[in-house]
Design a protein around this motif. Sequence first.
Motif, PDB file in Angstrom:
ATOM      1  N   CYS A  40      81.828  11.998  58.817  1.00  0.00           N
ATOM      2  CA  CYS A  40      81.465  13.422  58.749  1.00  0.00           C
ATOM      3  C   CYS A  40      79.961  13.629  58.758  1.00  0.00           C
TER       4      CYS A  40
ATOM      5  N   GLY B  11      85.289  18.471  47.979  1.00  0.00           N
ATOM      6  CA  GLY B  11      84.642  18.432  49.281  1.00  0.00           C
ATOM      7  C   GLY B  11      85.606  18.178  50.423  1.00  0.00           C
ATOM      8  N   GLU B  12      86.725  17.480  50.132  1.00  0.00           N
ATOM      9  CA  GLU B  12      87.621  17.098  51.223  1.00  0.00           C
ATOM     10  C   GLU B  12      89.052  16.802  50.804  1.00  0.00           C
ATOM     11  N   HIS B  13      89.337  16.737  49.496  1.00  0.00           N
ATOM     12  CA  HIS B  13      90.700  16.418  49.062  1.00  0.00           C
ATOM     13  C   HIS B  13      91.565  17.659  48.876  1.00  0.00           C
TER      14      HIS B  13
ATOM     15  N   ARG C 109      73.273  25.224  58.399  1.00  0.00           N
ATOM     16  CA  ARG C 109      73.006  23.795  58.416  1.00  0.00           C
ATOM     17  C   ARG C 109      71.990  23.465  59.512  1.00  0.00           C
TER      18      ARG C 109
ATOM     19  N   LYS D 280      80.022  19.748  52.568  1.00  0.00           N
ATOM     20  CA  LYS D 280      81.491  19.757  52.626  1.00  0.00           C
ATOM     21  C   LYS D 280      82.029  20.539  51.429  1.00  0.00           C
ATOM     22  N   ASP D 281      82.983  21.412  51.674  1.00  0.00           N
ATOM     23  CA  ASP D 281      83.503  22.253  50.587  1.00  0.00           C
ATOM     24  C   ASP D 281      84.853  22.803  51.012  1.00  0.00           C
ATOM     25  N   VAL D 282      85.916  22.386  50.329  1.00  0.00           N
ATOM     26  CA  VAL D 282      87.249  22.895  50.672  1.00  0.00           C
ATOM     27  C   VAL D 282      87.892  23.617  49.490  1.00  0.00           C
ATOM     28  N   ALA D 283      87.050  24.134  48.595  1.00  0.00           N
ATOM     29  CA  ALA D 283      87.590  24.817  47.408  1.00  0.00           C
ATOM     30  C   ALA D 283      88.035  26.234  47.765  1.00  0.00           C
TER      31      ALA D 283
ATOM     32  N   GLY E 174      87.967  15.083  55.408  1.00  0.00           N
ATOM     33  CA  GLY E 174      86.688  14.580  55.899  1.00  0.00           C
ATOM     34  C   GLY E 174      86.770  13.098  56.187  1.00  0.00           C
ATOM     35  N   GLY E 175      85.852  12.357  55.587  1.00  0.00           N
ATOM     36  CA  GLY E 175      85.839  10.914  55.788  1.00  0.00           C
ATOM     37  C   GLY E 175      84.433  10.384  55.914  1.00  0.00           C
TER      38      GLY E 175
END
Lengths: 469, 469
Positions: free
Chosen positions: A157, A415-417, B215, B188-191, A153-154
């Motif tokens: 976003c 969320g983004e890592h 959204r 944001k969700d990358v899980a 992300g960043g």
Amino acid sequence: MTAQAPPVTVEALVAALPPGMVVTEASAMEKYREDFARDGSAGTPIAVVRPETAAQVQTAVRWAADHLVPVVARGAGTGLSGGSSAVDGGITISLDRMRAVAIDPQCQVAVVEPGALNADVKRAAAEHGLWYPPDPSSYEICSIGGNLATNAGGLCCVKYGVTSDYVLGMDVVLADGSLVTLGGKQIKDVAGLSLLKLFVGSEGTLGIITRAILRLIPLQTPQATLVSTFPSMAAAAEAVVAIRGAVRASMLELMDNTTINAVEDWRSHGLDRSAGALLVAQSDASGDAQAEVDLISAACTAAGGEDVYATTDPDESAMFVSARRNALHALEARGSVLFEDVGVPLPRLPELVQEVGRIAERRDVEIAVVAHAGDGNTHPIIVYDGADDGAVTRARQAFAEVMAAAIALGGTITGEHGVGRAKRFALPDQLGDDVLALTWRIKDAFDPHGILNPGAVLPPRLSAKKGER
Amino acid sequence: MTAQAPPVTVEALVAALPPGMVVTEASAMEKYREDFARDGSAGTPIAVVRPETAAQVQTAVRWAADHLVPVVARGAGTGLSGGSSAVDGGITISLDRMRAVAIDPQCQVAVVEPGALNADVKRAAAEHGLWYPPDPSSYEICSIGGNLATNAGGLCCVKYGVTSDYVLGMDVVLADGSLVTLGGKQIKDVAGLSLLKLFVGSEGTLGIITRAILRLIPLQTPQATLVSTFPSMAAAAEAVVAIRGAVRASMLELMDNTTINAVEDWRSHGLDRSAGALLVAQSDASGDAQAEVDLISAACTAAGGEDVYATTDPDESAMFVSARRNALHALEARGSVLFEDVGVPLPRLPELVQEVGRIAERRDVEIAVVAHAGDGNTHPIIVYDGADDGAVTRARQAFAEVMAAAIALGGTITGEHGVGRAKRFALPDQLGDDVLALTWRIKDAFDPHGILNPGAVLPPRLSAKKGER
């Protein structure tokens, strides 16, 4: 495998690739073992491969598949969750030599190799008046491959979305060494299942991306920057909720008092060290910037904002943004750190921030909070004395508790890592057994022998037996 | 199954659900057999189930799983690719009774059941000053469930993206009748793997969506509309490429001469019947609308645009947009139709339009072209005499040839309507054998017995044996 396999030697792999492409000396491999998370999970690989072409990636993966050797893909090594930590007995494929960036201005796309830095893509696009929006704080040093692997992300976003929103096509080397091409330069495409979006954020567990086609948009320029201090993070978070309802700000970032002071200690930016929180907002609506700034300003004041200050000076704006971008570096200078990346539904942000404060107090660790606040995505950074075993234990407890707090508030552990290795133990608590089982079914469909980035993202199977990965 | 299974009767299903929920009379089921594609593939179901809750969907799917009965999910039946055509011996689950829409203004999300219409979501959001952007031309009559199933687009996509970009969470009933919850209200969700995005566009082949979290963004209002006629579609397409490079227009739509005349025949909008093409563009940049309109106007003139006309009058603007939205209805009044939905990289749009013209001439059929031109996504509508067997054959040949032309230009057979049953025969030509094999592996992982929407999207397996679906 019940029969004893012969020990794997890398001679055939070395011979199959150009001289020097396969690194096997321990000292030369050292810098490819860990990422920025330094989470202690990194093993010792038997080789690091530095391919220059997708075909060479295929050669390495085919060799690994033949010998059931684990394969870890690696970009610039700036990951914050241990997703590219090396695996004992495995190979690491470092994509740092595959850095080509080609802009197609008519199609408004960038065709990019995975080792290219995010900043490389931005710079190449800008030469054509175009922009690649996703902008992790680390954009000057992180690779596009890693951005794709974690769905990075960043700061942009809040208005412009995340990496996944900009991916139109990719080439991927699969677990058997075959290469597939997905999507293309067309903007809309619903032909077949969305494998493309599935690979984004898969952290090297389903395949290795060797080329991506990224969507660009006309360059947007920040027109005005607003900063406001607040007596508390909770008050600032309330302002953020109000701003989001009124304006499509192009940046909405938050720093707490600890972060402000860390940044000032590291390099003076003239920030108010006594502020409870600092909000940095931007508008890029060229004709509407003043109207947007007025709305943001009003929301800040209503939520208790003090010293609300707006500027249209580009240098002054860049200074405030730079203060925010440098927060991680500044905090790293204070001790050992654990990087959090939790997110919650926006209105729960004040509660999350308060709970993080309670955890810091209970575990007697310092937790600095920086946040992509407009998205409800926060980075509580746990700062501790890495030489003090008790502090290490307490920091790890706090790390787990922050994730538990986010889940309890209906949010996410990342969320983004990405999940990487640092957060996999917490994934079941967020997803639940049924979704995890479904996830394993996909993993098995793509990687039946489990050679791709074992130990990352997916926690052990519910039915895992001893010895199973 | 080698043993002969007993004939399946729906009595247990009828008994397991409230009275009247399972429809079995042939006449009552008739309207659930086809969608708007009327592609001739529709079979005769043994029952239509009209659940009111997710638990009732689960009951129906569990019964189907127990008896290996095919399950087709259906929204409003406005699909244009036969994706919800009924299957012989199967059940159709019509979600038209599940229409709840709840807006959470603080989180800026809509929590929506699949039978709710796209317009229902837009109206509910507008009450809070919010907007759900994706807007298929059929938005007043199409369901959100269908939008999710096909990753629907529309007119706003050129600036605001497609359905997939707005999905934050969903509940899905899987092939075994279990229900999983994915994502949530966090932005944001990358899980874990992105199962969420994989379900979007899967056309009922992986599961049945029973709830979605969508959204919303602050309401954006069109500020100015520009129309320009062109001597040819090729000239208009050149203008579109130039406009995209200069401006983020919020609408960029194109109609050819045939479409203009069909629309005028159907209802007079005052369009120029002699124009080779008509471009309809909008700007919603409130402070910049005039600047954007000036840039669009200049690009039109440079590409040979005539009668360039801009207006800020909302009623006049709405009339032009309505002319574009009504194109399909107007064309349907001229005869039988086959709906195309091909897309190409933007600069190839003029070539595609020219090739469509050649196909129309060669096959002696009328092909009207309307296009979401800013995205390179076009709807060549093949109009023919359905009572003339020769014309039917020629229309089908043209349908296949338009898709082949799009693939040859590096594009897609479907930008937003989905593959359904009408286009599955062409999917291998676009994806290739390796991607299809990977797609089948995902399908098998989610739906090992192949009960979910058999015959849709995926063409028969390469290794298909006689009798296999």
